[in-house]
Design an enzyme around this catalytic site. Structure first.
Site, PDB file in Angstrom:
ATOM      1  N   SER A 113       0.842  -1.181   0.000  1.00  0.00           N
ATOM      2  CA  SER A 113       0.000   0.000   0.000  1.00  0.00           C
ATOM      3  C   SER A 113       0.888   1.246   0.000  1.00  0.00           C
ATOM      4  O   SER A 113       1.731   1.410  -0.882  1.00  0.00           O
ATOM      5  CB  SER A 113      -0.971  -0.041   1.195  1.00  0.00           C
ATOM      6  OG  SER A 113      -1.920   0.996   1.104  1.00  0.00           O
ATOM      7  N   GLU A 241      -1.805  -2.792  -8.223  1.00  0.00           N
ATOM      8  CA  GLU A 241      -3.079  -2.956  -7.505  1.00  0.00           C
ATOM      9  C   GLU A 241      -3.513  -1.588  -7.027  1.00  0.00           C
ATOM     10  O   GLU A 241      -2.701  -0.668  -6.899  1.00  0.00           O
ATOM     11  CB  GLU A 241      -2.925  -3.943  -6.345  1.00  0.00           C
ATOM     12  CG  GLU A 241      -1.863  -3.598  -5.326  1.00  0.00           C
ATOM     13  CD  GLU A 241      -2.426  -2.971  -4.053  1.00  0.00           C
ATOM     14  OE1 GLU A 241      -3.665  -2.895  -3.917  1.00  0.00           O
ATOM     15  OE2 GLU A 241      -1.620  -2.546  -3.209  1.00  0.00           O
ATOM     16  N   HIS A 308      -4.596  -5.278  -1.427  1.00  0.00           N
ATOM     17  CA  HIS A 308      -5.440  -4.980  -0.273  1.00  0.00           C
ATOM     18  C   HIS A 308      -6.484  -6.037   0.051  1.00  0.00           C
ATOM     19  O   HIS A 308      -6.915  -6.132   1.206  1.00  0.00           O
ATOM     20  CB  HIS A 308      -6.132  -3.631  -0.486  1.00  0.00           C
ATOM     21  CG  HIS A 308      -5.217  -2.454  -0.362  1.00  0.00           C
ATOM     22  ND1 HIS A 308      -4.392  -2.044  -1.383  1.00  0.00           N
ATOM     23  CD2 HIS A 308      -4.993  -1.609   0.681  1.00  0.00           C
ATOM     24  CE1 HIS A 308      -3.707  -0.987  -0.985  1.00  0.00           C
ATOM     25  NE2 HIS A 308      -4.051  -0.703   0.252  1.00  0.00           N
TER      26      HIS A 308
END
Length: 337
Positions: A113, A241, A308
């Site tokens: 992330s 992502e 995630h």
């Protein structure tokens, strides 16, 4: 490409918080249990001073976060550094970081992330492989998921292939005890976007969280074009992502990276399951991706175990890899050259 040495029993694992810090009692429980789980497996675990603090979305100010990361880099006993949490403000550290010092002291650095700000820049600036995988607190579940076992075995050098999982957690859930595992509720199904029965592609892995990469592109910390030029003979496998990008943001974000020259030597793309996505303008995720990337005539895989929607495979950023996708399942096999 520099690969840090594998970790061994008796080595030290360092936890630091370059983005957000832990702030809930359940976070502290999970953190403590994660340390205990790794101690039982033969490792000493230490944490920097602000792993358990939070102020306005940050564990502490950027200067202190940078110094705490440097403490672990400078500690010869620390062989594996894992980020405590994700967040939003890690990029504030980049102007303060000494990349030459990091290159002189290679060790595994892991997170995902917002931690793309570390893993991506360290790989592209320093030619050091990094780990795009779980943040530390996932090690604190009472019974480890196979993702955690694979993560540890990969860093120990016991395996060189990671496999897709059977099910994934589709939502985000509040924890009651802090020791919960993933709430596995939907079957994992990798999708070959252009209808191929089977995909097998080889190249050097590069990527991370698209939300973060879009903040970095074009800044003085963007060394992507130099990196891909150096490794153009290998070709680049992009893994990407997204956390909170809707159809227009995916479309224009990929367009921006394409026009910045990032995809010049691409040999394929693999996308993790998006965390939050709205099909604005009636544009699906598939359509958004294909509208920009179809022109490269390379394989594209969607809904892989990256990012995630957990569990996630551990991706070795910068490594040579072969990715195989067939019948909704997949593997990533690494070659550390």
């Amino acid at each position: 490409m520099i690969y840090p040495e594998y970790v061994k029993k008796g080595n030290v694992i360092g936890i630091t918080a370059p983005s957000e810090g832990n702030k809930k009692e359940t976070d502290f429980t999970r953190l403590n249990n994660g340390k205990e789980q790794l101690r039982k497996r033969g490792y000493e675990v230490i944490e920097t001073a602000h792993v358990r603090t939070s102020n306005k979305g940050r564990s502490t100010d950027a200067g202190t976060r940078t110094k705490e990361l440097a403490e672990l880099i400078n500690n010869d006993n620390v062989k594996w550094i894992i980020s405590a949490k994700g967040g939003d403000f890690l990029l504030e550290m980049l102007p303060l970081m000494d990349f030459n010092h990091i290159k002189a002291n290679p060790k595994w650095i892991q997170g995902y992330s917002d931690n793309t700000g570390l893993t991506y820049t360290i790989t592209t600036h320093c030619d050091i492989a990094t780990l795009y995988g779980c943040n530390f607190n996932d090690f604190g579940m009472e019974v480890w998921h196979k993702a955690m076992e694979d993560n540890l075995q990969l860093v120990e050098g016991d395996i060189n292939t990671v496999h897709s999982f059977d099910q994934y957690e589709d939502g985000f859930y509040d924890r009651i005890t802090g020791l919960e595992g993933y709430q596995l509720e939907k079957p994992v199904c990798w999708r070959n976007l252009q209808g191929e029965d089977e995909i097998s592609m080889t190249g050097r892995l590069l990527g991370g969280c698209l939300d973060v990469l879009l903040h970095m592109v074009g800044t003085r910390f963007d060394r992507t074009k130099e990196f891909i030029e150096k490794y153009k003979e290998n070709g680049i496998l992009w893994y990407l992502e997204s956390f909170a990008l809707d159809s227009e943001a995916i479309t224009l974000g990929l367009w921006q990276l394409k026009e910045a020259g990032w995809f010049q030597y691409t040999k394929g793309f693999i996308f993790g399951r998006p965390a939050f996505f709205n099909p604005n303008y009636d544009i699906s995720y598939d359509e958004a991706v294909l509208s920009v990337l179809e022109e490269f005539h390379v394989p594209i895989i969607l809904d892989a175990d990256i990012g995630h929607k957990l569990p996630q495979m551990t991706i070795v950023n910068g490594a040579m890899a072969k990715i195989h996708s067939k019948d909704g399942k997949g593997t990533v096999s690494y070659d550390f050259i």
